[in-house]
Write a protein that holds these residues in place. Structure first.
Motif, mmCIF file in Angstrom:
data_model
loop_
_atom_site.group_PDB
_atom_site.id
_atom_site.type_symbol
_atom_site.label_atom_id
_atom_site.label_comp_id
_atom_site.label_asym_id
_atom_site.label_seq_id
_atom_site.Cartn_x
_atom_site.Cartn_y
_atom_site.Cartn_z
ATOM 1 N N PHE A 40 -72.354 44.890 -68.704
ATOM 2 C CA PHE A 40 -72.621 43.450 -68.674
ATOM 3 C C PHE A 40 -73.053 43.089 -67.254
ATOM 4 O O PHE A 40 -72.325 43.340 -66.286
ATOM 5 N N ILE A 42 -68.020 35.993 -64.648
ATOM 6 C CA ILE A 42 -68.279 35.170 -65.826
ATOM 7 C C ILE A 42 -67.679 33.782 -65.648
ATOM 8 O O ILE A 42 -68.144 32.794 -66.219
ATOM 9 N N LEU A 48 -66.418 37.516 -79.596
ATOM 10 C CA LEU A 48 -66.309 38.859 -79.030
ATOM 11 C C LEU A 48 -66.049 39.882 -80.135
ATOM 12 O O LEU A 48 -65.497 40.950 -79.887
ATOM 13 N N LEU A 108 -65.812 42.866 -69.027
ATOM 14 C CA LEU A 108 -66.409 41.612 -68.579
ATOM 15 C C LEU A 108 -66.072 41.389 -67.111
ATOM 16 O O LEU A 108 -64.900 41.487 -66.715
ATOM 17 N N LEU A 167 -70.819 37.673 -77.300
ATOM 18 C CA LEU A 167 -70.996 39.065 -76.869
ATOM 19 C C LEU A 167 -70.537 40.020 -77.966
ATOM 20 O O LEU A 167 -70.182 41.164 -77.688
ATOM 21 N N ASN A 169 -66.095 44.705 -80.630
ATOM 22 C CA ASN A 169 -66.118 45.437 -79.373
ATOM 23 C C ASN A 169 -64.949 46.426 -79.352
ATOM 24 O O ASN A 169 -64.462 46.824 -80.409
ATOM 25 N N LEU A 195 -59.652 40.254 -71.171
ATOM 26 C CA LEU A 195 -60.503 39.184 -70.657
ATOM 27 C C LEU A 195 -60.200 38.982 -69.180
ATOM 28 O O LEU A 195 -59.028 38.945 -68.778
ATOM 29 N N LEU A 243 -67.811 46.559 -75.268
ATOM 30 C CA LEU A 243 -66.995 46.066 -74.162
ATOM 31 C C LEU A 243 -65.550 46.509 -74.331
ATOM 32 O O LEU A 243 -65.036 46.605 -75.449
#
Length: 605
Positions: free
Chosen positions: A204, A232, A267, A228, A243, A270, A252, A248
């Motif tokens: 990312f 962000i 999300l 991430l 996403l 992932n 978070l 990923l």
């Protein structure tokens, strides 16, 4: 010459210098076949209101031709339109353009909005896009474009909207490589979508955090890896972050807590792990959509979850969450969709789900470890409930009749539990029920005739139970929308009805593994139909209807492992998988004389 100011005189109208360019566009792009051609070719384009043409004075500044069946002869052609040197807005989306983006486009320096989405454009993106410095909106989504993303896009300093993803009905783009770091210069960008371009590589991009004006960021299905980044959190205007469908990992980042305007967080799909729900910042109080399904989340849903009071859509499915159905949802009264299937939740289905969530429409709890009886009275009061999916759990007891009193219920799945008793005759009250799956339980009794009143039923799945008696032929035949009927692996008796091959919608019926007997109706076979292999003979196909031609859609009928009386026709054996049994004399006992009723013969079959 009459006075143009007089009441009865001729009114002067502006003469457009762009008329000839529009006429050429009409001729080159098959104008006679456009869906709407209103006033094209009549007088002046500005004065006579040619469809899709917007003018300032006598100059064409906007052309809106979306969804108008526009297709240029050969390939996409902008030769004529490039002469509209005052054109600001051009929308040719949802048409039939093919070929590469023509170089004439880059002569249109005053363009502010260009929408070419949902066509059939191919080839790569030209670096010359960077010369369109006035462009604020560029939408090339849902085409067949490919190749690398040009760093030269950074020249479009005014760009606010950039859509290069999204899948259409027929096409999708397939860009690859890394997202160019040069795009960090697009400081005015508010909306960016690259979704579905699964050849994009790398982690990312942390530099995306410098695009501080972003309101929507959609990078779903882009094969992004890593975690991430904290950066962000600098996207404080973000309302949508999608996403989903990447690779990923991790939790978070703390920076997510700064996204206080975020309404939609997606999300899904992932490899996020651990107690992500426990680290979800309580500052995200404006969330309306939270989709964390298809990850590797563990633990339970914390009590702090009740802070998300505006949440309408919640997807935590396909994880490894444990504990009871989270009580914290009891206070999120705005919820419409709750997807908790394919986890390891335990305990009963709480009645408060149907009482405290007045807007609840979709509840998925399939494939968990839930137990106990179903709260029929509470379900009956769920005024907006459309989908109730509780399959593959460990529920016991009878099916509550109250379930069928939920006024909007359209889909009920209770398959794969330990339910007993009969199917309630109250099923006839479910006037909006379209899909019913009660298979793989231990239900007994007969199929109630009242099912005929559930006239919206399209799919009926009752297989792998202990249902008895004959098929309620008359009731099932009266279901006008019935497409699928699965009652295999029961104890049904009686004969096979001929209407199975005459119903207007029924395309798949499975009656196998029952105790059906008698003759197989000749109506289940049409010896004149093309069998698709150069011969003749097939199960009658579906008749003509408003959405299909006659004999366009095949019909499947399965009758295997029923004791039909032998012999049976080859077509019944080959096409319907029908089986039969011969009568077999087990014993003849002549010891009983005429005074006792004659000779006794014991026959099976």
């Amino acid at each position: 010459v009459p006075d143009h100011s007089s009441k009865n005189g001729y009114q002067l109208v502006p003469t457009s210098t762009d008329k000839r360019a529009l006429e050429e566009f009409y001729d080159e792009c098959n104008g006679v076949r456009w869906s709407v051609q209103k006033n094209w070719g009549v007088g002046e384009p500005c004065a006579n209101g040619w469809h899709g043409v917007v003018c300032v004075g006598s100059r064409v500044t906007e052309l809106w031709m979306n969804l108008n069946n526009v297709a240029c002869w050969g390939k996409f052609n902008l030769t004529a339109l490039s002469r509209l040197d005052e054109l600001r807005y051009l929308d040719l989306s949802d048409n039939l353009f093919s070929g590469e983006i023509p170089s004439e486009l880059f002569q249109m320096k005053k363009l502010q909005s260009l929408v070419l989405s949902s066509n059939r454009l191919t080839g790569t993106l030209s670096p010359e896009f960077g010369t369109l410095t006035s462009l604020r909106h560029l939408d090339l989504s849902a085409n067949g474009l490919s190749g690398a993303l040009p760093p030269e896009f950074s020249g479009m300093k005014s760009l606010e909207v950039l859509y290069l993803g999204e899948a259409g009905l027929e096409n999708r783009n397939n860009f690859g490589g890394r997202i160019p770091v040069e795009w960090a210069d697009l400081k005015n960008l508010r909306r960016l979508s690259l979704s579905g371009n699964n050849l994009i590589t790398g982690k990312f991009p942390p530099w995306l955090g410098t695009l501080s004006n972003l309101e929507e960021l959609t990078l779903s299905g882009c094969s992004l890896t890593g975690a991430l980044p904290t950066s962000i959190g600098t996207l404080r205007h973000l309302r949508l972050l999608d996403l989903s469908g990447n690779k990923l990992v991790g939790l978070l980042p703390e920076g997510v807590s700064s996204l206080t305007k975020l309404k939609h967080l997606k999300l899904h799909g992932n490899k996020l792990t651990g107690h992500v729900l426990g680290t979800l910042p309580l500052t995200l109080r404006n969330l309306e959509t939270l989709d964390l399904g298809g990850n590797r989340l563990t633990g339970g849903v914390p009590s702090s979850f009740s802070a998300f009071g505006k949440l309408e859509y919640l997807d935590l499915s396909r994880n490894k969450l444990t504990g009871p159905v989270p009580k914290s949802l009891k206070h999120v009264t705005s919820l419409r969709t709750v997807l908790l299937h394919e986890n390891q939740f335990t305990g009963p289905v709480p009645g408060w789900l149907f009482v405290n969530l007045p807007s609840l429409m979709h509840l998925y709890l399939d494939n968990n470890l839930l137990t106990g009886k179903l709260p029929g009275a509470e379900i009956a009061g769920a005024a907006l409930l459309k989908e109730l999916h509780l399959g593959n759990n460990r529920f016991v007891g009878a099916i509550p009749a109250g379930i069928f009193d939920a006024p909007r219920l359209a889909s009920l799945r209770l398959r794969g539990n330990k339910l007993t008793g009969s199917i309630p005759h109250e099923i006839g009250r479910a006037v909006e029920l379209a899909r019913l799956d009660l298979s793989h339980n231990s239900l007994t009794g007969t199929i109630p005739a009242s099912i005929a009143n559930a006239t919206e039923l399209a799919e009926v799945r009752l297989s792998h139970n202990k249902l008895e008696g004959p098929l309620p032929s008359r009731s099932l035949r009266e279901l006008p929308m019935l497409r699928e009927l699965h009652v295999n692996n029961n104890l049904l008796v009686g004969s096979v009805p001929a209407w199975l091959a005459q119903h207007e919608c029924l395309r798949h019926v499975d009656l196998s593994n029952n105790k059906l007997s008698g003759l197989i109706p000749q109506a289940l076979w049409d010896e004149l139909l093309d069998d698709g292999d150069g011969g003749f003979g097939a199960v009658p196909k579906l008749p003509a209807r408003h959405d299909r031609y006659a004999n366009e859609e095949s019909r499947v009928v399965s009758l295997g492992k029923n004791p039909f009386f032998c012999p049976i026709a080859d077509w019944a054996r080959d096409e319907l998988q029908a089986t039969c049994v011969f009568a077999e004399v087990l014993a003849i006992d002549p010891s009983f004389g005429p005074r006792s009723g004659g000779t006794e013969i014991v026959v099976t079959g």
